[in-house]
Design a protein around this motif. Structure first.
Motif, PDB file in Angstrom:
ATOM      1  N   ALA A   1      -5.534  16.101   0.848  1.00  0.00           N
ATOM      2  CA  ALA A   1      -5.849  14.830   1.507  1.00  0.00           C
ATOM      3  C   ALA A   1      -4.759  13.814   1.209  1.00  0.00           C
ATOM      4  O   ALA A   1      -4.066  13.903   0.189  1.00  0.00           O
ATOM      5  N   VAL A   2      -4.611  12.860   2.120  1.00  0.00           N
ATOM      6  CA  VAL A   2      -3.684  11.751   1.906  1.00  0.00           C
ATOM      7  C   VAL A   2      -4.517  10.469   1.839  1.00  0.00           C
ATOM      8  O   VAL A   2      -5.335  10.205   2.731  1.00  0.00           O
ATOM      9  N   ILE A   3      -4.301   9.677   0.777  1.00  0.00           N
ATOM     10  CA  ILE A   3      -5.103   8.477   0.520  1.00  0.00           C
ATOM     11  C   ILE A   3      -4.182   7.276   0.428  1.00  0.00           C
ATOM     12  O   ILE A   3      -3.202   7.285  -0.334  1.00  0.00           O
ATOM     13  N   GLU A   4      -4.493   6.255   1.197  1.00  0.00           N
ATOM     14  CA  GLU A   4      -3.737   5.005   1.126  1.00  0.00           C
ATOM     15  C   GLU A   4      -4.332   4.162   0.005  1.00  0.00           C
ATOM     16  O   GLU A   4      -5.540   3.881  -0.001  1.00  0.00           O
TER      17      GLU A   4
ATOM     18  N   MET B   1       0.852  -1.201   0.000  1.00  0.00           N
ATOM     19  CA  MET B   1       0.000   0.000   0.000  1.00  0.00           C
ATOM     20  C   MET B   1       0.881   1.242   0.000  1.00  0.00           C
ATOM     21  O   MET B   1       1.885   1.291   0.710  1.00  0.00           O
ATOM     22  N   ALA B   2       0.484   2.226  -0.788  1.00  0.00           N
ATOM     23  CA  ALA B   2       1.221   3.491  -0.854  1.00  0.00           C
ATOM     24  C   ALA B   2       0.319   4.629  -0.407  1.00  0.00           C
ATOM     25  O   ALA B   2      -0.908   4.543  -0.501  1.00  0.00           O
ATOM     26  N   LYS B   3       0.936   5.666   0.103  1.00  0.00           N
ATOM     27  CA  LYS B   3       0.184   6.853   0.504  1.00  0.00           C
ATOM     28  C   LYS B   3       0.303   7.907  -0.584  1.00  0.00           C
ATOM     29  O   LYS B   3       1.405   8.357  -0.917  1.00  0.00           O
ATOM     30  N   TYR B   4      -0.856   8.270  -1.140  1.00  0.00           N
ATOM     31  CA  TYR B   4      -0.896   9.252  -2.227  1.00  0.00           C
ATOM     32  C   TYR B   4      -1.317  10.612  -1.675  1.00  0.00           C
ATOM     33  O   TYR B   4      -2.363  10.740  -1.037  1.00  0.00           O
ATOM     34  N   LYS B   5      -0.512  11.624  -1.895  1.00  0.00           N
ATOM     35  CA  LYS B   5      -0.816  12.980  -1.442  1.00  0.00           C
ATOM     36  C   LYS B   5      -1.583  13.709  -2.542  1.00  0.00           C
ATOM     37  O   LYS B   5      -1.022  14.018  -3.595  1.00  0.00           O
ATOM     38  N   PHE B   6      -2.853  13.947  -2.281  1.00  0.00           N
ATOM     39  CA  PHE B   6      -3.704  14.658  -3.247  1.00  0.00           C
ATOM     40  C   PHE B   6      -3.548  16.157  -3.010  1.00  0.00           C
ATOM     41  O   PHE B   6      -4.006  16.695  -1.996  1.00  0.00           O
TER      42      PHE B   6
ATOM     43  N   ALA C   1     -16.805  22.518   2.273  1.00  0.00           N
ATOM     44  CA  ALA C   1     -17.431  21.325   2.851  1.00  0.00           C
ATOM     45  C   ALA C   1     -16.587  20.104   2.539  1.00  0.00           C
ATOM     46  O   ALA C   1     -16.057  19.965   1.433  1.00  0.00           O
ATOM     47  N   TRP C   2     -16.446  19.222   3.534  1.00  0.00           N
ATOM     48  CA  TRP C   2     -15.817  17.921   3.330  1.00  0.00           C
ATOM     49  C   TRP C   2     -16.909  16.884   3.046  1.00  0.00           C
ATOM     50  O   TRP C   2     -17.932  16.854   3.726  1.00  0.00           O
ATOM     51  N   HIS C   3     -16.663  16.015   2.060  1.00  0.00           N
ATOM     52  CA  HIS C   3     -17.607  14.951   1.742  1.00  0.00           C
ATOM     53  C   HIS C   3     -17.150  13.596   2.269  1.00  0.00           C
ATOM     54  O   HIS C   3     -17.875  12.602   2.143  1.00  0.00           O
ATOM     55  N   VAL C   4     -15.939  13.541   2.832  1.00  0.00           N
ATOM     56  CA  VAL C   4     -15.409  12.293   3.383  1.00  0.00           C
ATOM     57  C   VAL C   4     -14.763  12.604   4.727  1.00  0.00           C
ATOM     58  O   VAL C   4     -14.554  13.762   5.085  1.00  0.00           O
ATOM     59  N   LYS C   5     -14.439  11.549   5.462  1.00  0.00           N
ATOM     60  CA  LYS C   5     -13.715  11.693   6.732  1.00  0.00           C
ATOM     61  C   LYS C   5     -12.610  10.653   6.783  1.00  0.00           C
ATOM     62  O   LYS C   5     -12.589   9.693   5.993  1.00  0.00           O
ATOM     63  N   VAL C   6     -11.681  10.836   7.713  1.00  0.00           N
ATOM     64  CA  VAL C   6     -10.565   9.906   7.855  1.00  0.00           C
ATOM     65  C   VAL C   6     -11.115   8.506   8.145  1.00  0.00           C
ATOM     66  O   VAL C   6     -11.991   8.327   8.996  1.00  0.00           O
ATOM     67  N   GLY C   7     -10.605   7.521   7.410  1.00  0.00           N
ATOM     68  CA  GLY C   7     -11.049   6.144   7.565  1.00  0.00           C
ATOM     69  C   GLY C   7     -12.033   5.699   6.499  1.00  0.00           C
ATOM     70  O   GLY C   7     -12.293   4.498   6.348  1.00  0.00           O
ATOM     71  N   ASP C   8     -12.581   6.652   5.729  1.00  0.00           N
ATOM     72  CA  ASP C   8     -13.551   6.303   4.688  1.00  0.00           C
ATOM     73  C   ASP C   8     -12.865   5.612   3.509  1.00  0.00           C
ATOM     74  O   ASP C   8     -11.756   5.991   3.094  1.00  0.00           O
ATOM     75  N   GLU C   9     -13.550   4.593   2.969  1.00  0.00           N
ATOM     76  CA  GLU C   9     -13.131   3.982   1.714  1.00  0.00           C
ATOM     77  C   GLU C   9     -13.736   4.779   0.568  1.00  0.00           C
ATOM     78  O   GLU C   9     -14.945   5.022   0.548  1.00  0.00           O
TER      79      GLU C   9
ATOM     80  N   GLY D   1      -9.057   4.174  -2.660  1.00  0.00           N
ATOM     81  CA  GLY D   1      -8.297   3.823  -1.475  1.00  0.00           C
ATOM     82  C   GLY D   1      -8.992   4.233  -0.194  1.00  0.00           C
ATOM     83  O   GLY D   1     -10.215   4.404  -0.168  1.00  0.00           O
ATOM     84  N   THR D   2      -8.181   4.428   0.863  1.00  0.00           N
ATOM     85  CA  THR D   2      -8.690   4.798   2.181  1.00  0.00           C
ATOM     86  C   THR D   2      -8.144   6.161   2.573  1.00  0.00           C
ATOM     87  O   THR D   2      -6.934   6.403   2.469  1.00  0.00           O
ATOM     88  N   VAL D   3      -9.021   7.040   3.042  1.00  0.00           N
ATOM     89  CA  VAL D   3      -8.601   8.375   3.476  1.00  0.00           C
ATOM     90  C   VAL D   3      -7.888   8.241   4.817  1.00  0.00           C
ATOM     91  O   VAL D   3      -8.449   7.726   5.796  1.00  0.00           O
ATOM     92  N   VAL D   4      -6.639   8.698   4.876  1.00  0.00           N
ATOM     93  CA  VAL D   4      -5.880   8.609   6.132  1.00  0.00           C
ATOM     94  C   VAL D   4      -5.578   9.980   6.718  1.00  0.00           C
ATOM     95  O   VAL D   4      -5.181  10.088   7.877  1.00  0.00           O
TER      96      VAL D   4
END
Length: 425
Positions: free
Chosen positions: A75-78, A1-6, A22-30, A55-58
Motif C-alpha cells: 500500500a502507499v500512504i500519504e 506530505m510524503a508518500k510512504y510505500k508500505f 481481505a482488505w480492511h481499508v480502501k483508497v481515500g481512507d484515513e 495518513g491517507t491511503v492513496v
C-alpha cells in the motif's frame, strides 16, 4: 506530505510470497498507526498487516486472491510522517495478538463449560387437527398423514400439500423434517423455485484446503477401516464424570477418545508418524501432537493439541474448547496450527454411519468417530438397548499395513468399551 510505500514484510521463515485474503481499508481512507490494512495468508498462518504510519491511503496493490512477493509494495500512504521510504516496515506490523487470542479463547472455554445439559423435550399429546377448508371451485389435495404429523405441521404453519413423501403416499415426520430443512427441494412437482447461478472466487483458506486435499489424494494411497464400538459404558463413565466435575469444563466424548488414542499409540508407533516423500523417510513420533479438524466459516482448520499424551481428560476438554474457539475466530497462532502427528476429525451429531476421511499430509493416519446411536443388541442371548458408534481410520498404505490398522483399532476398541482401562496405569 510524503508518500510512504508500505512493503510486505518478511512474515515467516522461508516464506517468499503471501496471498491477499481481505482488505480492511480502501483508497481515500484515513488510517491511524497500527490500524489493520489487510489480512495476508501464507502456507502456515493468516497474518494481519498493520500500518506503521498515520495518513491517507492513496494506493492498494492487488485484489483479494492475488499473491504478492515479500518486499513488494502492499500500500502507499500519504503522511506527514517522513520515514525512510526504502526502509522495510517494522516487524511489529506483522505481529499476531497472541495474548489477546489466549484471553478470548480462555473466556470462550469458561463460557462453554457453563452451558447446561440439554433437557429432554416434554411429550406432546397427539390430538387430531381439522383439515383446512379448500377454496370454492378448487379440488382438495388428498394428503395422507397421522394426526401427530398434522398437528405438528399446523403448529409450524406448513401446508402438508406442499410436502412430498419420500416413501409411499403417507407423509411422515421425517418428510416434514426434510421439508423444513431443505424447503423447495422437497416441494411437490411444479411448485418449486430455483436459485440464480453464482460464481465464487476460490481464495484464501478455501484455496489452501483445495490444494492440500488434492495433493493428499494425489500422493497418498488411502485405505479406510471401519469398526463398530459399543460405547454404552463410555457414555455412562462420561455422565458420572460430568456429575462430579465441579467448576471444570463439561466433558464431551472426544476427550475420552483422545485419552484412549494416546494410551494405545505406544504399541502402534506406525500410526503416530509422518512421511517425508522426497527424503523417503518415515518419522515415528514419541509425543502425540493431535490435530483437531475444526469447521469454521471460512473452511476446515486443524489446530493441534501439543503433547496430548501428557494431559488428563479435563485438560484435554479445555484445550479442545480453547483451540476450537481460536480457529473459528481466526486467532490460532502458527505454532497452534503446525506440527501435528495424527488428526482426529468428528462431525459430532452429523457423523453419519461411516466416514472415509482424507489424511492430513504428511501425517499417515486420521481417525474419525461417527455419531452415537442407540440400537437393540443381543447380549448373552437377551436383547438390550446399547449405544453404538462406528469409528473410521484412514491410513497411508505406503507406511501402514491393513493388519496394523485393524490391530490398532481393535486395541482402541478394547479401551473404549472398557473405559476403566483408560484411567488404569
Amino acid at each position: 506530505m510524503a508518500k510512504y510505500k508500505f512493503k510486505l514484510p518478511d512474515i515467516g521463515e522461508g516464506i517468499a510470497e503471501a496471498e491477499v485474503v481481505a482488505w480492511h481499508v480502501k483508497v481515500g481512507d484515513e488510517i491511524e498507526e497500527d490500524q489493520g490494512i489487510a489480512d495476508m495468508m501464507t502456507d502456515k498462518a493468516t497474518v494481519e498487516m498493520e500500518s506503521p504510519v498515520t495518513g491517507t491511503v492513496v494506493e492498494l496493490n492487488g485484489e483479494e486472491g492475488d499473491m504478492l512477493a515479500i518486499g513488494s509494495v502492499l500500500a502507499v500512504i500519504e503522511t506527514d510522517e517522513i520515514p525512510d521510504e526504502e526502509e522495510d516496515p517494522p516487524a511489529a506490523a506483522a505481529k499476531l495478538s497472541e495474548e489477546r487470542a489466549r484471553e478470548e479463547a480462555k473466556a470462550a472455554a469458561e463460557a462453554a463449560a457453563e452451558e447446561p445439559e440439554e433437557a429432554e423435550p416434554e411429550p406432546v399429546e397427539e390430538t387430531p387437527v381439522a383439515e383446512p377448508t379448500p377454496e370454492p371451485g378448487v379440488a382438495p389435495t388428498r394428503v395422507m398423514a397421522s394426526p401427530a404429523v398434522r398437528k405438528r405441521a399446523a403448529e409450524l404453519g406448513v401446508d402438508l400439500a406442499n410436502v412430498k413423501p419420500q416413501a409411499g403416499e403417507r407423509i411422515r415426520h421425517s418428510d416434514l423434517d426434510q421439508y423444513l430443512t431443505y424447503g423447495a427441494t422437497y416441494l411437490t412437482p411444479g411448485s418449486g423455485r430455483k436459485r440464480d447461478d453464482e460464481e465464487i472466487k476460490v481464495i484464501g483458506l478455501r484455496r489452501k484446503i483445495a490444494e492440500n486435499m488434492a495433493a493428499s489424494k494425489r500422493n497418498i494411497p488411502h485405505f479406510t477401516y471401519v469398526e463398530e464400538i459399543d460405547v454404552t459404558a463410555l457414555e455412562a463413565t462420561r455422565a458420572d464424570l460430568n456429575a462430579t466435575r465441579g467448576d471444570r469444563p463439561k466433558l464431551t466424548v472426544l476427550p475420552l477418545i483422545i485419552a484412549a488414542i494416546c494410551k494405545t499409540l505406544p504399541d502402534f508407533p506406525m500410526i503416530n508418524a509422518t512421511y517425508d516423500d522426497e527424503a523417503g523417510r518415515v518419522t515415528r513420533h514419541g509425543s502425540v501432537h493431535l490435530g483437531m479438524a475444526t469447521q469454521t466459516d471460512t473452511g476446515l482448520i486443524v489446530p493441534v493439541i501439543a503433547d496430548a499424551q501428557d494431559k488428563n481428560v479435563w485438560q484435554l476438554a479445555m484445550e479442545i474448547a480453547r483451540l476450537s474457539d481460536a480457529a473459528r475466530t481466526g486467532k490460532a497462532t502458527q505454532a497452534e496450527l503446525t506440527g501435528g502427528t495424527l488428526t482426529l476429525t468428528s462431525l459430532g451429531p452429523l457423523g453419519g454411519i461411516a466416514t472415509t476421511p482424507v489424511i492430513n499430509r504428511p501425517q499417515v493416519a486420521i481417525i474419525g468417530p461417527n455419531k452415537i446411536v442407540e440400537r437393540p443388541v443381543i447380549v448373552d442371548g437377551e436383547i438390550e438397548a446399547r449405544k453404538l458408534m462406528n469409528l473410521s481410520i484412514s491410513c497411508d498404505h505406503r507406511v501402514v499395513d491393513g493388519y496394523d490398522a485393524a490391530s490398532y483399532v481393535q486395541a482402541l476398541k478394547t479401551l473404549l468399551e472398557t473405559p476403566v482401562l483408560i484411567f488404569a496405569d
